[in-house]
Design a protein around this motif. Sequence first.
Motif, short mmCIF file in Angstrom:
data_model
loop_
_atom_site.label_atom_id
_atom_site.label_comp_id
_atom_site.label_asym_id
_atom_site.label_seq_id
_atom_site.Cartn_x
_atom_site.Cartn_y
_atom_site.Cartn_z
N ILE A 1 15.85 -31.15 34.45
CA ILE A 1 15.59 -29.72 34.33
C ILE A 1 14.08 -29.51 34.18
N ASN A 2 13.53 -28.46 34.77
CA ASN A 2 12.11 -28.14 34.56
C ASN A 2 11.97 -26.85 33.74
N ASN A 3 10.83 -26.71 33.12
CA ASN A 3 10.59 -25.58 32.22
C ASN A 3 10.72 -24.23 32.92
N GLU A 4 10.29 -24.14 34.15
CA GLU A 4 10.32 -22.86 34.87
C GLU A 4 11.73 -22.36 35.09
N ASP A 5 12.69 -23.29 35.23
CA ASP A 5 14.09 -22.89 35.41
C ASP A 5 14.66 -22.26 34.14
N LEU A 6 14.08 -22.61 33.00
CA LEU A 6 14.59 -22.13 31.72
C LEU A 6 13.95 -20.82 31.27
N LYS A 7 12.73 -20.56 31.70
CA LYS A 7 11.97 -19.42 31.19
C LYS A 7 12.71 -18.09 31.37
N PHE A 8 12.74 -17.31 30.29
CA PHE A 8 13.31 -15.96 30.38
C PHE A 8 12.58 -15.04 29.41
N LYS A 9 12.77 -13.75 29.60
CA LYS A 9 12.10 -12.74 28.78
C LYS A 9 13.13 -11.70 28.34
N ILE A 10 13.12 -11.39 27.05
CA ILE A 10 14.03 -10.36 26.52
C ILE A 10 13.23 -9.29 25.78
N THR A 11 13.80 -8.10 25.71
CA THR A 11 13.29 -7.05 24.83
C THR A 11 14.45 -6.56 23.98
N PHE A 12 14.13 -6.06 22.81
CA PHE A 12 15.16 -5.49 21.93
C PHE A 12 14.51 -4.52 20.95
N ASP A 13 15.34 -3.63 20.41
CA ASP A 13 14.87 -2.67 19.41
C ASP A 13 15.18 -3.18 18.01
N ILE A 14 14.25 -2.95 17.10
CA ILE A 14 14.50 -3.20 15.68
C ILE A 14 14.39 -1.88 14.94
N LEU A 15 15.41 -1.56 14.13
CA LEU A 15 15.43 -0.32 13.36
C LEU A 15 15.49 -0.65 11.88
N ILE A 16 14.55 -0.11 11.12
CA ILE A 16 14.56 -0.24 9.66
C ILE A 16 15.14 1.06 9.11
N ASN A 17 16.36 0.99 8.58
CA ASN A 17 17.05 2.15 8.03
C ASN A 17 16.94 2.13 6.51
N LEU A 18 16.50 3.24 5.92
CA LEU A 18 16.30 3.33 4.47
C LEU A 18 17.36 4.21 3.82
N ASN A 19 17.57 4.01 2.53
CA ASN A 19 18.53 4.84 1.79
C ASN A 19 18.13 6.30 1.76
N SER A 20 16.84 6.56 1.92
CA SER A 20 16.33 7.93 1.93
C SER A 20 16.59 8.64 3.26
N ASN B 1 0.81 -1.22 0.00
CA ASN B 1 0.00 0.00 0.00
C ASN B 1 0.84 1.28 0.00
N TYR B 2 2.16 1.10 0.16
CA TYR B 2 3.06 2.27 0.16
C TYR B 2 3.46 2.56 -1.28
N LYS B 3 3.12 3.73 -1.78
CA LYS B 3 3.24 4.01 -3.21
C LYS B 3 4.63 4.47 -3.64
N ASP B 4 5.41 5.08 -2.75
CA ASP B 4 6.74 5.54 -3.13
C ASP B 4 7.73 4.38 -3.12
N THR B 5 8.84 4.56 -3.81
CA THR B 5 9.89 3.54 -3.86
C THR B 5 10.92 3.81 -2.77
N GLU B 6 11.16 2.81 -1.93
CA GLU B 6 12.16 2.92 -0.87
C GLU B 6 13.09 1.71 -0.94
N ILE B 7 14.30 1.88 -0.42
CA ILE B 7 15.31 0.82 -0.43
C ILE B 7 15.85 0.64 0.98
N ILE B 8 15.90 -0.60 1.44
CA ILE B 8 16.45 -0.88 2.77
C ILE B 8 17.96 -0.70 2.77
N LYS B 9 18.42 0.17 3.64
CA LYS B 9 19.86 0.36 3.81
C LYS B 9 20.41 -0.67 4.79
N SER B 10 19.70 -0.88 5.90
CA SER B 10 20.10 -1.88 6.89
C SER B 10 18.96 -2.13 7.85
#
Length: 250
Positions: free
Chosen positions: A193-212, A89-98
């Motif tokens: 080993i039990n499942n509760e000993d293994l459970k963990f939670k992480i957060t992280f950022d994702i950045l979509i960098n464009l050539n523009s 649905n995005y009409k302009d042309t963009e290119i992923i830089k990283s």
Amino acid sequence: MKDKIKRFMNTRQFHICMVILIMFLILFVVGLISLKYKVEGEVNLPFELSKISVISNVEGINVEDSANKWNLSVNQNNDVYLYIKKNDNYKDTEIIKSIELNNFNIQQASKIGEMKLLKPDSNVESVIFKNSAENEVDKIEYIGDMDSSIKDLKISNQGGLVVFRYAINNIGNYISNEDAEINHSELLKKLSINNEDLKFKITFDILINLNSEKTYKSNIELELPIDDIVNQGVQSKEYTDLKNIVFKRM
């Protein structure tokens, strides 16, 4: 009465009140727009995160031990696949830089083992990941290119896969002289080993960098490993309802 109203409208007090009212209305509208953006983020991104797939598994690494038939150092691996696709649905042309993955934070740590973030291994052709020190990182960047190459950390500039592993290394050693062969999927159970000993939670950022020079950023939270990894050995899950992952322009 009309004359009184006209005289009041011509007073300094009335003008001050009107200025305050207009400023309040402007601030109110700006606040509503900001709140809407905070909740909904960008509504028409050039590229979208369409799906997240997670595969949780167990592996044993052979430890040199002349005294025992089997000595395996047990790891629990979580391979995360992020699918980036072009927004039709995005009409302009963009290119992923990283595509950058950074700011990894452990919100809840596993009770055993050593938690490690790993990039794909570039040396061994037969596997995507190898739990080795040379692959341990604190952030990952995929460079936009003509074609995708997971092992070379490249993503097609029109969308593709971004992959990483979050592992719990050195959970314990399974030592045996009786097993004729080893089923790695059963190693956690063999170590009690039990499942509760293994459970963990992480957060992280994702950045979509464009050539523009546009950059879109979101934060992702994952609870790992998936389901009953102790008894099943391999578990997988796909996340397609990603409404809570909101991208904002930086």
